[in-house]
Design a protein around this motif. Structure first.
Motif, short mmCIF file in Angstrom:
data_model
loop_
_atom_site.label_atom_id
_atom_site.label_comp_id
_atom_site.label_asym_id
_atom_site.label_seq_id
_atom_site.Cartn_x
_atom_site.Cartn_y
_atom_site.Cartn_z
N GLU A 20 0.83 -1.21 0.00
CA GLU A 20 0.00 0.00 0.00
C GLU A 20 0.87 1.26 0.00
N GLU A 21 1.90 1.27 0.82
CA GLU A 21 2.82 2.41 0.87
C GLU A 21 3.53 2.61 -0.47
N TYR A 22 3.96 1.52 -1.08
CA TYR A 22 4.64 1.61 -2.38
C TYR A 22 3.67 2.13 -3.44
N ASN A 23 2.45 1.62 -3.45
CA ASN A 23 1.45 2.07 -4.43
C ASN A 23 1.14 3.55 -4.30
N ASN A 24 1.26 4.10 -3.09
CA ASN A 24 0.94 5.51 -2.85
C ASN A 24 2.10 6.47 -3.14
N ARG A 25 3.26 5.94 -3.49
CA ARG A 25 4.42 6.79 -3.81
C ARG A 25 4.14 7.63 -5.04
N THR A 26 4.77 8.80 -5.07
CA THR A 26 4.65 9.67 -6.25
C THR A 26 6.01 10.01 -6.83
N VAL A 27 7.10 9.68 -6.13
CA VAL A 27 8.45 9.97 -6.60
C VAL A 27 9.22 8.65 -6.68
N PHE A 28 9.87 8.44 -7.82
CA PHE A 28 10.64 7.22 -8.05
C PHE A 28 12.01 7.58 -8.60
#
Length: 106
Positions: A20-28
């Motif tokens: 869930e935390e990874y899916n909510n990321r906006t910067v990669f």
């Protein structure tokens, strides 16, 4: 044609916090890090189409099965009997992905 992948489970789906935390990321850092794993309830149209294909009581539509987040998910829930695609329930822990091409009429 549409491709759809189903996840059948012996228990209701709960996405692990880590995913869930990874899916909510906006910067990669890299473009190849932009991946996701999501699960949705199967709508009534698909419920009718797949009726009788799965022996497990919970069936979901999944996206992102071909990436490492799915492997993280499998690692977290390996004690729960699940299958992806159309596999009979067995005692083995093998997982296989089956994509079904289907036409969906309006």
């Amino acid at each position: 044609m549409t491709q759809i992948t189903f996840l059948a489970s012996s228990k209701p789906f709960e996405i692990p916090d880590e995913i869930e935390e990874y899916n909510n990321r906006t910067v990669f850092e890299r473009e190849e890090d932009v991946i996701f794993f999501s699960v949705q309830e199967v709508d009534d149209y698909w419920k009718k189409k797949i009726e009788g294909l799965f022996s497990l009581p919970y069936v979901y539509e999944v996206n992102g099965v071909g990436n490492r987040l799915f492997l993280t998910y499998i690692g977290k829930v390996s004690g729960i009997r699940r299958c992806v695609g159309n596999l009979p329930s067995t005692k083995s822990t093998r997982f296989r992905r089956i994509q079904t091409k289907v036409g969906r009429s309006s």
